[in-house]
Design a protein around this motif. Structure first.
Motif, short mmCIF file in Angstrom:
data_model
loop_
_atom_site.label_atom_id
_atom_site.label_comp_id
_atom_site.label_asym_id
_atom_site.label_seq_id
_atom_site.Cartn_x
_atom_site.Cartn_y
_atom_site.Cartn_z
N ASN A 188 0.80 -1.22 0.00
CA ASN A 188 0.00 0.00 0.00
C ASN A 188 0.84 1.28 0.00
N ILE A 189 2.12 1.16 -0.35
CA ILE A 189 2.97 2.33 -0.42
C ILE A 189 3.72 2.33 -1.75
N GLN A 190 4.42 3.43 -2.01
CA GLN A 190 5.17 3.54 -3.27
C GLN A 190 6.66 3.26 -3.08
N SER A 191 7.17 3.47 -1.86
CA SER A 191 8.61 3.33 -1.65
C SER A 191 8.91 2.81 -0.26
N VAL A 192 9.85 1.87 -0.17
CA VAL A 192 10.30 1.35 1.13
C VAL A 192 11.83 1.35 1.14
N THR A 193 12.41 1.76 2.26
CA THR A 193 13.87 1.82 2.38
C THR A 193 14.33 0.91 3.50
N ILE A 194 15.24 0.01 3.18
CA ILE A 194 15.81 -0.91 4.16
C ILE A 194 17.17 -0.37 4.56
N ILE A 195 17.35 -0.13 5.85
CA ILE A 195 18.63 0.36 6.36
C ILE A 195 19.36 -0.82 6.98
N GLY A 196 20.47 -1.20 6.39
CA GLY A 196 21.23 -2.35 6.87
C GLY A 196 21.67 -3.23 5.72
N GLY A 197 22.94 -3.62 5.73
CA GLY A 197 23.48 -4.44 4.64
C GLY A 197 23.91 -5.82 5.08
N ASN B 14 9.13 -5.97 -9.01
CA ASN B 14 9.02 -6.28 -10.43
C ASN B 14 7.57 -6.49 -10.86
N GLU B 15 6.69 -6.78 -9.88
CA GLU B 15 5.29 -7.02 -10.19
C GLU B 15 4.41 -5.82 -9.84
N SER B 16 5.03 -4.77 -9.29
CA SER B 16 4.26 -3.59 -8.90
C SER B 16 5.13 -2.35 -9.10
N ASP B 17 4.63 -1.22 -8.65
CA ASP B 17 5.39 0.02 -8.79
C ASP B 17 6.18 0.34 -7.52
N LEU B 18 6.36 -0.65 -6.65
CA LEU B 18 7.06 -0.41 -5.39
C LEU B 18 8.54 -0.13 -5.64
N GLU B 19 9.03 0.97 -5.10
CA GLU B 19 10.45 1.28 -5.15
C GLU B 19 11.11 0.72 -3.90
N VAL B 20 12.16 -0.08 -4.08
CA VAL B 20 12.88 -0.69 -2.96
C VAL B 20 14.30 -0.13 -2.92
N ILE B 21 14.63 0.48 -1.77
CA ILE B 21 15.95 1.07 -1.58
C ILE B 21 16.63 0.35 -0.42
N GLN B 22 17.90 0.03 -0.59
CA GLN B 22 18.69 -0.52 0.51
C GLN B 22 19.92 0.34 0.72
N MET B 23 20.14 0.79 1.95
CA MET B 23 21.31 1.60 2.25
C MET B 23 22.05 1.03 3.44
N LEU C 141 20.03 13.01 0.05
CA LEU C 141 18.69 13.00 0.63
C LEU C 141 17.86 11.91 -0.04
N VAL C 142 17.24 11.07 0.76
CA VAL C 142 16.40 9.98 0.24
C VAL C 142 14.99 10.16 0.77
N LYS C 143 14.01 10.17 -0.13
CA LYS C 143 12.60 10.28 0.27
C LYS C 143 11.94 8.91 0.11
N THR C 144 11.17 8.53 1.11
CA THR C 144 10.54 7.20 1.10
C THR C 144 9.26 7.23 1.92
N ASP C 145 8.49 6.14 1.85
CA ASP C 145 7.24 6.06 2.62
C ASP C 145 7.40 5.28 3.91
N HIS C 146 8.34 4.34 3.91
CA HIS C 146 8.47 3.44 5.06
C HIS C 146 9.91 2.99 5.20
N ILE C 147 10.34 2.77 6.44
CA ILE C 147 11.70 2.33 6.73
C ILE C 147 11.67 0.97 7.41
N VAL C 148 12.57 0.10 7.00
CA VAL C 148 12.82 -1.15 7.72
C VAL C 148 14.23 -1.05 8.29
N ALA C 149 14.34 -1.00 9.59
CA ALA C 149 15.64 -0.92 10.25
C ALA C 149 16.15 -2.32 10.53
#
Length: 550
Positions: free
Chosen positions: A238-247, A263-272, A327-335
């Motif tokens: 239900n969001i457009q972007s999620v950012t995962i912090i941790g490698g 790949n099946e939706s418009d979800l942007e996935v960022i990992q930092m 600067l990174v803009k996102t809807d949700h963070i996974v720590a």
């Protein structure tokens, strides 16, 4: 809440009817009551009314779990280590009575699928069923055993043949070591003969997120439990972007899982992450770079060398400001920034917490006191081969829980059977590791060309197990036979790392091994570390794994 309110209102209606009936009945004399058809009729009408009109979920009697006041074996924590200990105790003492106390609402379950296979399920109801297909196609539940495997806590005292009971939703808040008893969060006390502490850990968070306020915290997931999986699954749809912090392991697995979904939706996935590449603290740099490229191919936007300066909520978006100005803009963070061992009971129990590794400090037999053991993530134990350690992996929970259970029944065995761990970046790339794998140590890697058989999916199809460590930890290597082929060449700078073995060295001795897309060879790696010998030529050692014969 609606059910609770309706039940509350309904109970008051019943109360009023009871008052009316009782007032009529009490007004009758005993002699009159025996012949008063009106009174009898009124009572019958009341019971009919109760039986026909009570809501289906409203209990006719107040149910309250009767907690045993004493149990021979008390296991604090409902995770993998506790379940492994319970199974081990029952194997050595078939009539043993074991009580597991967990603050989670669930029966013991395995955590690895929460960041692996469950995300690749094509069942839309997977968050309800918690059933998943392993890479080999076989379906199983996330729970170790169904509810029918356990007996209720009320039955534990009287169970002739013993059994394992689980007390869910209860937290042990105080431990009286001298009195051999614990206190729960509802003030209930339970005494024990022998006790295992397997409280696991809690996910760490970044201080900048904790200081950012409630709105940022509401949009941040700390991933650990079933409820976290369910919440993140719902949010990610239900969001457009999620950012995962941790490698690390968790961050990279979730990045790949959510990347597949993108790949099946418009979800942007960022990992930092602050490292130069994925798994930078574990893998040698060249392999970390390869893994980073793999994660990118899964549809993930990777931001390396990222140090978070601040997180704010602005215009319904989270803004992550990095220390280098990005600067990174996102809807949700996974720590996904690590685990803090849960040592809440240390103060009341008077148990020592290790200042270097964290966790309860125990000996090689996982003992903290004469009748108290610690296993799993919360144990800082003495490894008779590699020294003092604390390990946060599923297989260690299995191995240490099993050993603690054996020692609770009098085995007096030291920790020597090295646990392994594994990580899969989807069904096509995976590795298994054992010992101390730290990228700051010298490493030697030996690689070969991979075939279609060299994937986690193919490995589980061949072995018949999805949680690979469940079979690996039972095996022992005896005099492995080396390949007769010429020694492979050590490859440190190669673009395509299909499969191989990476040796980690300390004082010229192998203290850790990673099997990269090499499966069902863990007993050999375990024996090499156990022997603790210096090796003049690791090419010859690599031949033991027969990676060039497949």
């Amino acid at each position: 809440m609606e059910d609770l309110i309706s039940g509350y209102v309904y109970s008051h209606q019943v109360y009023l009817y009871l008052c009316i009936v009782l007032s009529v009945v009490l007004s009758c004399t005993d002699e009159h009551l025996r012949s008063c058809t009106d009174c009898v009729s009124l009572l019958l009408l009341l019971f009919a009314f109760l039986s026909l009109s009570l809501p289906p979920s409203f209990p006719l009697s107040v149910s309250h779990t009767v907690v045993p006041s004493h149990t021979p074996y008390l296991l604090i924590g409902g995770g993998t280590a506790s379940f492994a200990a319970a199974r081990s105790i029952r194997a050595r003492d078939p009539n043993a009575k074991v009580l597991i106390v967990t603050d989670e609402p669930d029966l013991p379950y395995m955590r690895p699928p929460l960041s692996k296979e469950l995300w690749f399920s094509d069942d839309p109801s997977v968050t309800d069923t918690l059933r998943f297909k392993q890479w080999n196609g076989k379906e199983r539940s996330i729970y170790f055993q169904p509810a029918s495997f356990y007996i209720s806590p009320e039955e534990l005292d009287s169970a002739e043949n013993g059994g394992v009971a689980v007390l869910t939703g209860k937290k042990v808040v105080h431990m009286d070591v001298r009195g051999n008893k614990v206190k729960l969060d509802d003030e209930t006390e339970i005494s024990y003969d022998k006790c295992l502490i397997a409280t696991g850990g809690v996910p760490r968070n970044l201080q900048v997120i904790e200081r950012a306020g409630d709105e940022v915290m509401k949009r941040t997931t700390l991933f650990r439990k079933i409820e976290d999986f369910k919440a993140l699954d719902k949010v990610s749809r239900n969001i457009q972007s999620v950012t995962i912090i941790g490698g690390g392991f968790l961050g990279s697995e979730l990045a790949c899982a959510l990347g597949r979904r993108s790949n099946e939706s418009d979800l942007e996935v960022i990992q930092m992450f602050p490292e130069k590449g994925n798994m930078g603290k574990v893998l040698p740099e060249y392999l970390s770079n390869w893994t980073t490229a793999k994660v990118k191919r899964e549809g993930v936007k990777v931001i390396a060398e990222a140090l978070v300066k601040s997180v704010t909520c602005k215009d319904d978006k989270l803004e992550i400001q990095l220390k280098d100005g990005r600067l990174v803009k996102t809807d949700h963070i996974v720590a996904a920034v690590g685990l803090e061992p849960n040592v809440d009971l240390a103060k009341s129990a008077g148990l020592e917490v290790d200042s270097d590794f964290g966790g309860y400090r125990v000996n090689a037999e996982l003992q903290a006191r004469s009748n108290i053991w610690v296993a799993g993530d919360a144990a800082c134990f003495y490894d008779i081969r590699l020294g003092r350690r604390r390990v946060e992996h599923h297989d260690h929970a299995v191995v240490s829980g099993r050993l603690a259970g054996e020692n609770m029944t009098g085995a007096n065995k030291p920790y020597w059977h090295q646990s392994m761990f594994w990580s899969d970046l989807g069904p096509d790339v995976g590795y298994e590791a054992i010992g101390i794998v730290d990228s700051s140590l010298p490493t030697v890697g030996v690689f070969a060309k991979a075939t279609a058989k060299d994937t986690p999916k193919a490995a589980t199809e061949e072995s018949g197990t999805g949680i690979r460590s469940e079979s690996e930890t039972e095996d022992t290597a005896v005099s492995p036979v080396a390949s007769s082929l010429p020694a492979p060449v050590v490859q440190q700078n190669k673009d395509d790392y299909g499969k191989g073995v990476i040796f980690y060295l300390r004082d010229k001795v192998v203290v850790g091994i990673i099997l990269w897309n090499v499966f069902n060879r863990m007993p050999i790696a375990r024996k090499i570390i156990k022997d603790g010998e210096e090796h003049a030529d690791l090419n010859e050692v690599a031949k033991l794994f027969n990676i060039h014969e497949d």
